[in-house]
Design a protein around this motif. Structure first.
Motif, PDB file in Angstrom:
ATOM      1  N   LYS A  29       0.870  -1.169   0.000  1.00 24.43           N
ATOM      2  CA  LYS A  29       0.000   0.000   0.000  1.00 24.43           C
ATOM      3  C   LYS A  29       0.910   1.222   0.000  1.00 24.43           C
ATOM      4  O   LYS A  29       1.826   1.321   0.806  1.00 24.43           O
ATOM      5  CB  LYS A  29      -0.898  -0.002   1.230  1.00 24.43           C
ATOM      6  N   VAL A  30       0.655   2.106  -0.937  1.00 28.35           N
ATOM      7  CA  VAL A  30       1.495   3.286  -1.098  1.00 28.35           C
ATOM      8  C   VAL A  30       0.604   4.517  -1.182  1.00 28.35           C
ATOM      9  O   VAL A  30      -0.336   4.549  -1.980  1.00 28.35           O
ATOM     10  CB  VAL A  30       2.356   3.192  -2.381  1.00 28.35           C
ATOM     11  N   ILE A  31       0.904   5.501  -0.362  1.00 27.44           N
ATOM     12  CA  ILE A  31       0.254   6.804  -0.477  1.00 27.44           C
ATOM     13  C   ILE A  31       1.220   7.698  -1.226  1.00 27.44           C
ATOM     14  O   ILE A  31       2.357   7.895  -0.791  1.00 27.44           O
ATOM     15  CB  ILE A  31      -0.059   7.421   0.902  1.00 27.44           C
ATOM     16  N   VAL A  32       0.788   8.202  -2.372  1.00 26.99           N
ATOM     17  CA  VAL A  32       1.611   9.129  -3.138  1.00 26.99           C
ATOM     18  C   VAL A  32       1.049  10.524  -2.928  1.00 26.99           C
ATOM     19  O   VAL A  32      -0.125  10.779  -3.184  1.00 26.99           O
ATOM     20  CB  VAL A  32       1.639   8.776  -4.634  1.00 26.99           C
ATOM     21  N   HIS A  33       1.914  11.409  -2.440  1.00 28.11           N
ATOM     22  CA  HIS A  33       1.549  12.807  -2.211  1.00 28.11           C
ATOM     23  C   HIS A  33       2.092  13.615  -3.387  1.00 28.11           C
ATOM     24  O   HIS A  33       3.285  13.852  -3.494  1.00 28.11           O
ATOM     25  CB  HIS A  33       2.169  13.279  -0.895  1.00 28.11           C
ATOM     26  N   PHE A  34       1.200  13.972  -4.305  1.00 21.53           N
ATOM     27  CA  PHE A  34       1.568  14.819  -5.429  1.00 21.53           C
ATOM     28  C   PHE A  34       1.559  16.256  -4.924  1.00 21.53           C
ATOM     29  O   PHE A  34       0.548  16.725  -4.414  1.00 21.53           O
ATOM     30  CB  PHE A  34       0.555  14.670  -6.566  1.00 21.53           C
ATOM     31  N   TRP A  35       2.679  16.949  -5.043  1.00 21.29           N
ATOM     32  CA  TRP A  35       2.781  18.297  -4.487  1.00 21.29           C
ATOM     33  C   TRP A  35       3.589  19.193  -5.410  1.00 21.29           C
ATOM     34  O   TRP A  35       4.244  18.725  -6.337  1.00 21.29           O
ATOM     35  CB  TRP A  35       3.421  18.257  -3.102  1.00 21.29           C
ATOM     36  N   GLY A  36       3.535  20.478  -5.137  1.00 22.89           N
ATOM     37  CA  GLY A  36       4.333  21.461  -5.858  1.00 22.89           C
ATOM     38  C   GLY A  36       4.762  22.551  -4.897  1.00 22.89           C
ATOM     39  O   GLY A  36       4.036  22.881  -3.954  1.00 22.89           O
ATOM     40  N   LYS A  37       5.934  23.107  -5.133  1.00 18.84           N
ATOM     41  CA  LYS A  37       6.466  24.151  -4.250  1.00 18.84           C
ATOM     42  C   LYS A  37       5.567  25.382  -4.215  1.00 18.84           C
ATOM     43  O   LYS A  37       5.559  26.115  -3.248  1.00 18.84           O
ATOM     44  CB  LYS A  37       7.875  24.548  -4.679  1.00 18.84           C
TER      45      LYS A  37
END
Length: 111
Positions: A29-37
């Motif tokens: 199980k993987v939580i991917v946090h897509f983010w930007g500065k």
């Protein structure tokens, strides 16, 4: 005099597509946090994700993926709003966080 402030240790994996093989998505199980500065709300989410990554180490992997550096990967999963979280199970997106209580979403998504 060196004025560089060392980064504090973190249980969150900073990812990029070249170091983020499909096996990672398929193995657990993987939580991917897509983010930007340019998106300050990611700073509010990160302490919660850090706690999850620490408390659930071995059960879930938390990966922080900068969409500015990994735009194709983000586009592949329909990332169009930030910050965005995706729960992967068995290599497939099982759930998307789109607001509300992050703690409740994580609990439900991991179930």
């Amino acid at each position: 005099m060196n004025t560089t402030i060392p980064e504090r240790p973190t249980a969150i994996v900073n990812g990029d597509v070249s170091a983020f093989p499909e096996e990672d998505l398929k193995s657990a199980k993987v939580i991917v946090h897509f983010w930007g500065k340019w998106c300050p709300p990611f700073e509010l989410i990160e302490p919660i994700l850090e706690q999850v990554a620490t408390e659930l180490a071995g059960k879930v992997k938390v990966v922080k993926l900068n969409i500015g550096e990994n735009r194709d990967f983000a586009t592949q999963y329909g990332v169009d709003d930030f910050p965005m979280l995706a729960m992967f199970k068995g290599g497939e997106v099982a759930d998307i966080y789109d607001g509300g209580s992050l703690g409740c979403w994580i609990s439900e998504a991991l179930a």
